[in-house]
Write an enzyme that holds these catalytic residues in place. Structure first.
Site, short mmCIF file in Angstrom:
data_model
loop_
_atom_site.label_atom_id
_atom_site.label_comp_id
_atom_site.label_asym_id
_atom_site.label_seq_id
_atom_site.Cartn_x
_atom_site.Cartn_y
_atom_site.Cartn_z
N ARG A 1 -31.98 1.45 1.59
CA ARG A 1 -31.75 2.64 -0.19
C ARG A 1 -32.79 2.56 -0.60
NH1 ARG A 1 -27.35 2.87 1.95
NH2 ARG A 1 -24.80 2.91 0.12
N SER B 1 -21.82 3.21 -5.34
CA SER B 1 -22.25 1.26 -5.14
C SER B 1 -23.29 1.48 -6.58
CB SER B 1 -23.08 0.90 -4.06
OG SER B 1 -22.12 0.90 -2.85
N GLU C 1 -29.30 -0.20 -7.75
CA GLU C 1 -29.28 0.90 -6.40
C GLU C 1 -29.19 1.83 -7.31
OE1 GLU C 1 -26.49 1.72 -3.06
OE2 GLU C 1 -26.50 4.26 -3.80
N1 EPU Z 1 -16.32 -6.38 0.23
C1 EPU Z 1 -15.68 -7.44 -0.46
N2 EPU Z 1 -15.49 -7.10 -1.67
C2 EPU Z 1 -15.38 -6.19 -1.43
C3 EPU Z 1 -16.25 -5.26 -1.67
C4 EPU Z 1 -16.56 -5.08 -0.58
O1 EPU Z 1 -15.37 -8.58 -0.17
O2 EPU Z 1 -14.67 -5.63 -3.71
C5 EPU Z 1 -16.81 -7.07 1.45
C6 EPU Z 1 -15.54 -6.77 2.68
O3 EPU Z 1 -15.83 -8.26 3.15
C7 EPU Z 1 -16.06 -5.25 3.73
C8 EPU Z 1 -17.93 -5.55 3.29
O4 EPU Z 1 -17.59 -6.12 1.81
O5 EPU Z 1 -15.57 -6.08 4.92
C9 EPU Z 1 -17.94 -3.98 3.12
O6 EPU Z 1 -17.58 -3.32 2.65
P1 EPU Z 1 -17.79 -1.54 2.59
O7 EPU Z 1 -17.43 -1.34 3.77
O8 EPU Z 1 -17.29 -1.15 1.54
O9 EPU Z 1 -19.37 -1.18 2.47
P2 EPU Z 1 -20.54 -1.93 1.45
O10 EPU Z 1 -21.37 -3.03 2.13
O11 EPU Z 1 -19.91 -2.92 0.52
C10 EPU Z 1 -21.84 0.41 1.87
C11 EPU Z 1 -22.63 0.80 0.56
C12 EPU Z 1 -21.82 2.10 0.33
C13 EPU Z 1 -20.65 2.43 1.87
C14 EPU Z 1 -20.21 2.32 2.70
C15 EPU Z 1 -19.73 1.91 4.01
C16 EPU Z 1 -24.23 0.28 -0.08
C17 EPU Z 1 -24.96 -0.51 -1.44
N3 EPU Z 1 -23.34 0.47 -0.02
O12 EPU Z 1 -21.46 -0.70 0.50
O13 EPU Z 1 -22.64 3.18 0.12
O14 EPU Z 1 -20.29 3.92 1.79
O15 EPU Z 1 -21.45 0.87 3.03
O16 EPU Z 1 -21.48 2.08 4.91
O17 EPU Z 1 -25.47 -0.81 0.45
C18 EPU Z 1 -23.26 3.93 -2.09
O18 EPU Z 1 -24.44 3.91 -1.66
O19 EPU Z 1 -23.58 4.90 -3.39
C19 EPU Z 1 -21.66 3.54 -1.12
C20 EPU Z 1 -20.64 4.24 -1.81
#
Ligand code: EPU
Length: 356
Positions: A173, A247, A352
């Protein structure tokens, strides 16, 4: 091209918070941009650069920005459009997209022509020009793996420069445009290389599970694009319905040693090994914490609402404006979340979203 004054930005930021720009212009093509550069009262060379009206923001989809107050400088809305294939090889194509294009329209352009590469990055809000700023990433892919170069204008001199991939200094990012060259360049076009032969990436667990559960065989990039779009729609609120900027924080990146210590202490925490580092999902950390007030003890941030703002109930990484919330309220909520995560886990959440 008209320069407007005291322009309302509510509809131009996906949080939907109200703020005004002292000056406002919309650019439709690169000659509008050149014309704007000639306005020395706004685009002055160094010297008067500290004057408030010399501050500039280029706005794309407004999906990664939080206005906490009125902006005293000029907001320039980028509507420079155009997508074309500039090189057609046996196995690959090179596509040039102007920066004011909607990101997902570029994804659809590729998917419809069966060019592989962008499908995992489907349905990300924002414009093409914003994509390299923060090296957008989702479902196992980051823009940096596809990007060949970026065309950009030096805001002080109006001269054009091509940045190759290395020169963009991409990170998680992150890019040179968010750091050393912050506010120095306007990105006018992005050049990416896509594949004509299948390059399937279903390594991201949630995507893999979705394809399996729904018995989807991947025949073309559209199959992945459709799946990613559905996953995102289920988890992330639509800014047209609830104000948000995706995010709000970055995930926490630990070294392997830090991660070992952390996971010894919190064995139930999800973690993802990425090269030499370990990603701890900020969404999980936020979900484990909550407001500090004693009357709310035990309450999780996830789904929490205060006034008109809150934390999304399906993804704790997303802060929302339920309607009528202000940028200041969202900023204050973010601050409380950062404090609580620091107090419980000793980890520092980094936003972010860009604060103005
Ligand atoms: N999780 C929780 N609680 C929550 C949300 C997530 O426990 O409320 C845990 C779960 O274990 C889940 C893990 O977090 O398996 C990962 O969650 P998710 O796949 O939703 O991805 P993220 O790491 O929270 C990142 C990006 C997103 C992107 C997704 C999918 C960042 C800051 N965010 O989120 O990007 O869509 O991966 O690849 O890296 C954005 O930047 O606006 C964005 C949405």
């Amino acid at each position: 091209m008209e320069i407007k004054q005291n322009y309302d930005l509510t509809k131009l930021n996906t949080f939907g918070v109200s703020a005004k720009a002292k000056f406002f212009a919309q650019i439709e093509n690169e000659s509008d941009l050149q014309e704007l550069f000639k306005h020395k009262e706004f685009f002055a060379q160094s010297g008067s650069a500290n004057r408030k009206q010399n501050q500039k923001i280029f706005l794309g989809g407004g999906s990664n920005i939080l206005f906490t107050k009125d902006f005293e400088g000029m907001v320039i809305l980028n509507k420079i459009k155009g997508i074309e294939v500039i090189e057609d090889n046996t196995d690959t194509v090179v596509v040039k997209a102007k920066s004011g294009e909607i990101w997902h329209d570029l994804v659809l352009f590729a998917v419809e022509r069966k060019y592989w590469g962008l499908e995992n990055l489907s349905f990300i809000p924002g414009t093409v020009g914003a994509a390299p700023m923060q090296n957008i990433g989702a479902y196992g892919i980051e823009l940096k793996t596809l990007l060949q170069s970026v065309e950009a204008y030096d805001i002080d001199t109006g001269t054009k420069k091509i940045f190759n991939r290395e020169e963009c200094e991409f990170g998680y990012r992150d890019s040179i445009f968010k750091n050393r060259l912050k506010d120095k360049y306007f990105i006018s076009a992005v050049i990416i290389q896509l594949s004509k032969t299948p390059k399937i990436n279903t390594s991201y667990k949630i995507l893999q599970e979705y394809l399996e559960q729904n018995k989807i065989t991947v025949n073309g990039p559209k199959d992945i694009s459709d799946a990613v779009t559905i996953i995102r729609k289920n988890k992330l609120p639509d800014p047209k319905e609830i104000g948000n900027a995706g995010s709000f924080f970055k995930n926490v990146i630990l070294t392997s040693e830090e991660a070992i210590k952390f996971l010894e202490q919190y064995p139930t925490a999800p973690s993802f090994q990425e090269n030499l580092t370990v990603k701890i999902p900020a969404g999980w950390l936020i979900e484990q914490c909550g407001p500090t007030s004693p009357s709310l003890s035990g309450t999780s941030w996830k789904g929490y609402k205060i006034g008109n703002v809150g934390v999304h109930d399906r993804q704790a990484l997303v802060l929302v404006n339920h309607g009528g919330g202000t940028g200041e309220e969202i900023k204050e909520l973010a601050k409380q979340i950062i404090i609580s995560v620091k107090a419980k886990f000793g980890l520092e959440l980094i936003p972010e979203v860009n604060f103005i």
